[in-house]
Design a protein around this motif. Structure first.
Motif, PDB file in Angstrom:
ATOM      1  N   GLN A 222      24.212  66.123  20.771  1.00 37.18           N
ATOM      2  CA  GLN A 222      25.356  65.613  21.271  1.00 37.18           C
ATOM      3  C   GLN A 222      26.406  66.369  21.923  1.00 37.18           C
ATOM      4  O   GLN A 222      26.366  67.714  21.760  1.00 37.18           O
ATOM      5  N   ARG A 223      27.197  65.815  22.881  1.00 36.80           N
ATOM      6  CA  ARG A 223      28.173  66.685  23.788  1.00 36.80           C
ATOM      7  C   ARG A 223      29.108  65.534  23.992  1.00 36.80           C
ATOM      8  O   ARG A 223      29.117  64.322  24.023  1.00 36.80           O
ATOM      9  N   ILE A 224      30.525  66.181  24.295  1.00 37.72           N
ATOM     10  CA  ILE A 224      31.496  65.453  24.748  1.00 37.72           C
ATOM     11  C   ILE A 224      31.776  65.636  26.254  1.00 37.72           C
ATOM     12  O   ILE A 224      32.076  66.552  26.737  1.00 37.72           O
TER      13      ILE A 224
ATOM     14  N   GLY B 144      33.912  60.889  26.428  1.00 34.53           N
ATOM     15  CA  GLY B 144      33.546  60.583  24.782  1.00 34.53           C
ATOM     16  C   GLY B 144      32.209  61.405  24.419  1.00 34.53           C
ATOM     17  O   GLY B 144      31.691  62.118  25.091  1.00 34.53           O
ATOM     18  N   ILE B 145      31.916  60.883  23.188  1.00 32.51           N
ATOM     19  CA  ILE B 145      30.841  61.632  22.568  1.00 32.51           C
ATOM     20  C   ILE B 145      29.573  60.817  23.284  1.00 32.51           C
ATOM     21  O   ILE B 145      29.276  59.734  23.480  1.00 32.51           O
ATOM     22  N   GLU B 146      28.711  61.832  23.780  1.00 36.70           N
ATOM     23  CA  GLU B 146      27.450  61.552  24.475  1.00 36.70           C
ATOM     24  C   GLU B 146      26.191  61.999  23.839  1.00 36.70           C
ATOM     25  O   GLU B 146      26.116  63.123  23.428  1.00 36.70           O
ATOM     26  N   THR B 147      25.191  61.096  23.369  1.00 37.01           N
ATOM     27  CA  THR B 147      23.977  61.428  22.980  1.00 37.01           C
ATOM     28  C   THR B 147      22.812  61.849  23.997  1.00 37.01           C
ATOM     29  O   THR B 147      22.803  60.974  24.732  1.00 37.01           O
ATOM     30  N   VAL B 148      22.312  63.207  24.023  1.00 35.95           N
ATOM     31  CA  VAL B 148      21.444  63.567  24.712  1.00 35.95           C
ATOM     32  C   VAL B 148      20.204  63.748  24.427  1.00 35.95           C
ATOM     33  O   VAL B 148      20.241  64.587  23.235  1.00 35.95           O
TER      34      VAL B 148
ATOM     35  N   MET C 232      23.983  75.685  21.877  1.00 40.62           N
ATOM     36  CA  MET C 232      23.813  74.979  20.873  1.00 40.62           C
ATOM     37  C   MET C 232      24.406  75.459  19.390  1.00 40.62           C
ATOM     38  O   MET C 232      24.001  76.606  19.197  1.00 40.62           O
ATOM     39  N   ALA C 233      24.857  74.683  18.623  1.00 37.02           N
ATOM     40  CA  ALA C 233      25.086  75.389  17.192  1.00 37.02           C
ATOM     41  C   ALA C 233      24.973  74.050  16.316  1.00 37.02           C
ATOM     42  O   ALA C 233      24.959  72.846  16.596  1.00 37.02           O
ATOM     43  N   VAL C 234      24.763  74.088  15.093  1.00 36.49           N
ATOM     44  CA  VAL C 234      24.610  73.168  14.177  1.00 36.49           C
ATOM     45  C   VAL C 234      26.012  73.126  13.738  1.00 36.49           C
ATOM     46  O   VAL C 234      26.595  73.523  12.691  1.00 36.49           O
ATOM     47  N   ASN C 235      26.861  72.416  14.751  1.00 36.12           N
ATOM     48  CA  ASN C 235      28.500  71.793  14.466  1.00 36.12           C
ATOM     49  C   ASN C 235      28.568  70.686  14.972  1.00 36.12           C
ATOM     50  O   ASN C 235      27.649  69.980  15.526  1.00 36.12           O
ATOM     51  N   ASP C 236      29.716  69.845  14.755  1.00 35.87           N
ATOM     52  CA  ASP C 236      29.777  68.592  15.450  1.00 35.87           C
ATOM     53  C   ASP C 236      30.392  68.692  17.042  1.00 35.87           C
ATOM     54  O   ASP C 236      30.792  69.927  17.247  1.00 35.87           O
ATOM     55  N   PRO C 237      30.207  67.747  17.670  1.00 36.73           N
ATOM     56  CA  PRO C 237      30.595  67.857  19.118  1.00 36.73           C
ATOM     57  C   PRO C 237      32.134  68.285  19.445  1.00 36.73           C
ATOM     58  O   PRO C 237      32.417  68.675  20.429  1.00 36.73           O
TER      59      PRO C 237
ATOM     60  N   LEU D 105      26.204  71.951  23.181  1.00 36.24           N
ATOM     61  CA  LEU D 105      25.436  71.034  22.593  1.00 36.24           C
ATOM     62  C   LEU D 105      25.614  71.150  21.129  1.00 36.24           C
ATOM     63  O   LEU D 105      25.529  72.147  20.606  1.00 36.24           O
ATOM     64  N   ALA D 106      25.775  69.908  20.542  1.00 34.15           N
ATOM     65  CA  ALA D 106      26.000  69.743  19.036  1.00 34.15           C
ATOM     66  C   ALA D 106      24.784  69.268  18.362  1.00 34.15           C
ATOM     67  O   ALA D 106      24.086  68.240  18.837  1.00 34.15           O
ATOM     68  N   ASP D 107      24.301  70.058  17.466  1.00 37.16           N
ATOM     69  CA  ASP D 107      23.083  69.513  16.706  1.00 37.16           C
ATOM     70  C   ASP D 107      23.583  69.302  15.223  1.00 37.16           C
ATOM     71  O   ASP D 107      23.313  69.962  14.210  1.00 37.16           O
ATOM     72  N   GLY D 108      24.647  68.371  15.314  1.00 35.06           N
ATOM     73  CA  GLY D 108      25.337  68.019  13.743  1.00 35.06           C
ATOM     74  C   GLY D 108      24.445  68.036  12.611  1.00 35.06           C
ATOM     75  O   GLY D 108      25.013  68.711  11.792  1.00 35.06           O
TER      76      GLY D 108
END
Length: 159
Positions: free
Chosen positions: A15-17, A20-24, A73-78, A97-100
């Motif tokens: 995900q990225r912003i 708005g939140i966009e799933t890629v 990328m990080a394991v964080n939210d967008p 990029l977020a890998d939540g």
């Protein structure tokens, strides 16, 4: 199993912003492109904020001149990734990029158990270079180190 040179990037949503939140999907990010993806254990953490991301910000134009896109990328939210990007003056085009849930990180086999520090499962510090979705370079840091995943090291290795 950890991803290796010659392997294809696994398919997973990130995900990225933007507006708005966009799933890629990772296929959309890597197919037909030359991409350096670097991962950090956590946004706003000391080494990540003082050295890792700033190096890629500083050298972003050099990657672009080589025809290489850059993604962090990080394991964080967008939302955290967006706030971190703003605080670090990340240039337009450097993908944050977020890998939540850590799905992509696990698919790469590059997860780190940081629960002893209250952080849960995160991504190991690494950088990879992929051409058209195939890994050509892979640099994974030893625990507590920051050398082989730096922007300078990646630039020196690029073809």
């Amino acid at each position: 199993m950890t991803i290796q040179i010659g392997d294809s990037i696994p398919e997973a949503p990130l995900q990225r912003i933007r507006d708005g939140i966009e799933t890629v999907d990772t296929n959309a990010l890597f197919d037909g492109r030359n991409v350096v993806l670097f991962a950090v254990p956590g946004a706003f953490t000391p080494t990540c904020s003082e050295k890792h991301l700033p190096g890629f910000v500083e050298h972003f134009d050099e990657f672009r001149r080589k025809g290489v896109e850059v993604a962090c990328m990080a394991v964080n939210d967008p939302f955290v990734m967006q706030a971190w990007a703003q605080s670090q003056n990340v240039p337009e085009g450097l993908m944050m990029l977020a890998d939540g849930n850590g799905d992509f990180t696990r698919a790469l086999g590059l997860e780190l158990d940081a629960s002893a520090y209250g952080m849960g499962v995160r991504a190991r510090r690494f950088a990879l270079y992929a051409e058209n979705g195939v890994v050509k370079l892979l640099n994974v840091e030893a625990p507590g180190e920051f050398r082989v995943s730096s922007a300078e090291h990646m630039l020196a290795q690029l073809p």
